[in-house]
Design a protein around this motif. Structure first.
Motif, PDB file in Angstrom:
ATOM      1  N   UNK A   1      42.698  26.218  32.452  1.00 61.69           N
ATOM      2  CA  UNK A   1      42.222  25.703  33.713  1.00 61.69           C
ATOM      3  C   UNK A   1      40.986  24.836  33.495  1.00 61.69           C
ATOM      4  N   UNK A   2      40.437  24.321  34.600  1.00 59.89           N
ATOM      5  CA  UNK A   2      39.278  23.429  34.501  1.00 59.89           C
ATOM      6  C   UNK A   2      37.969  24.210  34.453  1.00 59.89           C
ATOM      7  N   UNK A   3      38.029  25.488  34.761  1.00 58.08           N
ATOM      8  CA  UNK A   3      36.854  26.340  34.685  1.00 58.08           C
ATOM      9  C   UNK A   3      36.136  26.500  36.012  1.00 58.08           C
TER      10      UNK A   3
ATOM     11  N   UNK B   1      41.121  27.811  38.576  1.00 61.05           N
ATOM     12  CA  UNK B   1      40.217  28.936  38.776  1.00 61.05           C
ATOM     13  C   UNK B   1      39.369  28.741  40.028  1.00 61.05           C
ATOM     14  N   UNK B   2      38.958  29.850  40.604  1.00 65.68           N
ATOM     15  CA  UNK B   2      38.045  29.830  41.743  1.00 65.68           C
ATOM     16  C   UNK B   2      37.286  31.147  41.776  1.00 65.68           C
ATOM     17  N   UNK B   3      36.257  31.197  42.623  1.00 62.68           N
ATOM     18  CA  UNK B   3      35.523  32.436  42.808  1.00 62.68           C
ATOM     19  C   UNK B   3      34.173  32.494  42.125  1.00 62.68           C
ATOM     20  N   UNK B   4      33.858  31.470  41.357  1.00 67.67           N
ATOM     21  CA  UNK B   4      32.556  31.446  40.705  1.00 67.67           C
ATOM     22  C   UNK B   4      31.443  31.199  41.712  1.00 67.67           C
ATOM     23  N   UNK B   5      30.208  31.320  41.247  1.00 65.83           N
ATOM     24  CA  UNK B   5      29.074  31.082  42.111  1.00 65.83           C
ATOM     25  C   UNK B   5      27.795  31.632  41.530  1.00 65.83           C
ATOM     26  N   UNK B   6      26.781  31.713  42.376  1.00 66.78           N
ATOM     27  CA  UNK B   6      25.471  32.224  41.979  1.00 66.78           C
ATOM     28  C   UNK B   6      25.326  33.650  42.507  1.00 66.78           C
ATOM     29  N   UNK B   7      24.940  34.562  41.628  1.00 66.86           N
ATOM     30  CA  UNK B   7      24.779  35.957  42.012  1.00 66.86           C
ATOM     31  C   UNK B   7      23.573  36.536  41.285  1.00 66.86           C
ATOM     32  N   UNK B   8      22.941  37.515  41.900  1.00 70.26           N
ATOM     33  CA  UNK B   8      21.809  38.174  41.251  1.00 70.26           C
ATOM     34  C   UNK B   8      22.295  39.183  40.220  1.00 70.26           C
TER      35      UNK B   8
ATOM     36  N   UNK C   1      26.152  34.327  32.364  1.00 73.20           N
ATOM     37  CA  UNK C   1      26.184  32.969  32.885  1.00 73.20           C
ATOM     38  C   UNK C   1      26.972  32.060  31.959  1.00 73.20           C
ATOM     39  N   UNK C   2      27.988  31.396  32.521  1.00 73.57           N
ATOM     40  CA  UNK C   2      28.867  30.541  31.726  1.00 73.57           C
ATOM     41  C   UNK C   2      29.906  29.902  32.648  1.00 73.57           C
ATOM     42  N   UNK C   3      30.649  28.969  32.098  1.00 71.26           N
ATOM     43  CA  UNK C   3      31.857  28.493  32.755  1.00 71.26           C
ATOM     44  C   UNK C   3      32.996  29.394  32.295  1.00 71.26           C
ATOM     45  N   UNK C   4      33.746  29.914  33.256  1.00 75.28           N
ATOM     46  CA  UNK C   4      34.840  30.834  32.967  1.00 75.28           C
ATOM     47  C   UNK C   4      36.173  30.102  33.110  1.00 75.28           C
ATOM     48  N   UNK C   5      37.030  30.297  32.097  1.00 80.13           N
ATOM     49  CA  UNK C   5      38.327  29.639  32.045  1.00 80.13           C
ATOM     50  C   UNK C   5      39.445  30.673  31.971  1.00 80.13           C
ATOM     51  N   UNK C   6      40.534  30.408  32.674  1.00 81.58           N
ATOM     52  CA  UNK C   6      41.734  31.200  32.443  1.00 81.58           C
ATOM     53  C   UNK C   6      42.669  30.385  31.553  1.00 81.58           C
ATOM     54  N   UNK C   7      43.541  31.084  30.848  1.00 79.43           N
ATOM     55  CA  UNK C   7      44.412  30.417  29.899  1.00 79.43           C
ATOM     56  C   UNK C   7      45.711  31.182  29.736  1.00 79.43           C
ATOM     57  N   UNK C   8      46.770  30.443  29.431  1.00 78.77           N
ATOM     58  CA  UNK C   8      48.079  31.035  29.193  1.00 78.77           C
ATOM     59  C   UNK C   8      48.354  31.046  27.699  1.00 78.77           C
TER      60      UNK C   8
END
Length: 126
Positions: free
Chosen positions: A117-119, A6-13, A92-99
């Protein structure tokens, strides 16, 4: 065994948007249903969204994200996406993809998915 990154996470308002990506490698992607889950500190992993492999328009969402998040996939790129709009601090959380591997278990159940994924961390500030 497929690898999911996974990618694309971050800090957002609050009120902002993010787009998460999940790239699959080393295994089959196009013929499996896929899902996104999230886990906040001290809470159980929660279903966010799912998409079937038979139809990109066959999608399901958790009640808390319905109307704000959109799941999609590009089988040619072995990539799963999650477009997140109108973000809230409670997202707000860790986001995971899964098959998904177990089609006898409901799509919103963590146990229906074997490959994770690793989140990626998503933090929404107020």
């Amino acid at each position: 065994q497929v690898q999911l990154v996974e990618s694309g996470g971050g800090l957002v308002q609050a009120g902002g948007s993010l787009r998460l990506s999940c790239v699959a490698s080393g295994g089959t992607f196009s013929t499996y249903d896929m899902g996104w889950f999230r886990q906040a500190p001290g809470k159980e992993r929660e279903f966010v969204a799912a998409i079937t492999w038979t139809s990109a328009t066959n999608t399901r969402y958790g009640d808390t994200v319905q109307g704000r998040f959109t799941i999609s996939r590009d089988n040619a790129k072995n990539t799963l996406y999650l477009q997140m709009n109108s973000l809230k601090p409670e997202d707000t959380a860790v986001y995971y993809c899964a098959r998904r591997r177990d089609y006898g278990t409901r799509y919103f159940s963590v146990s229906a998915y074997d490959d994770w994924g690793q989140g990626t961390q998503v933090t929404v500030s107020s």
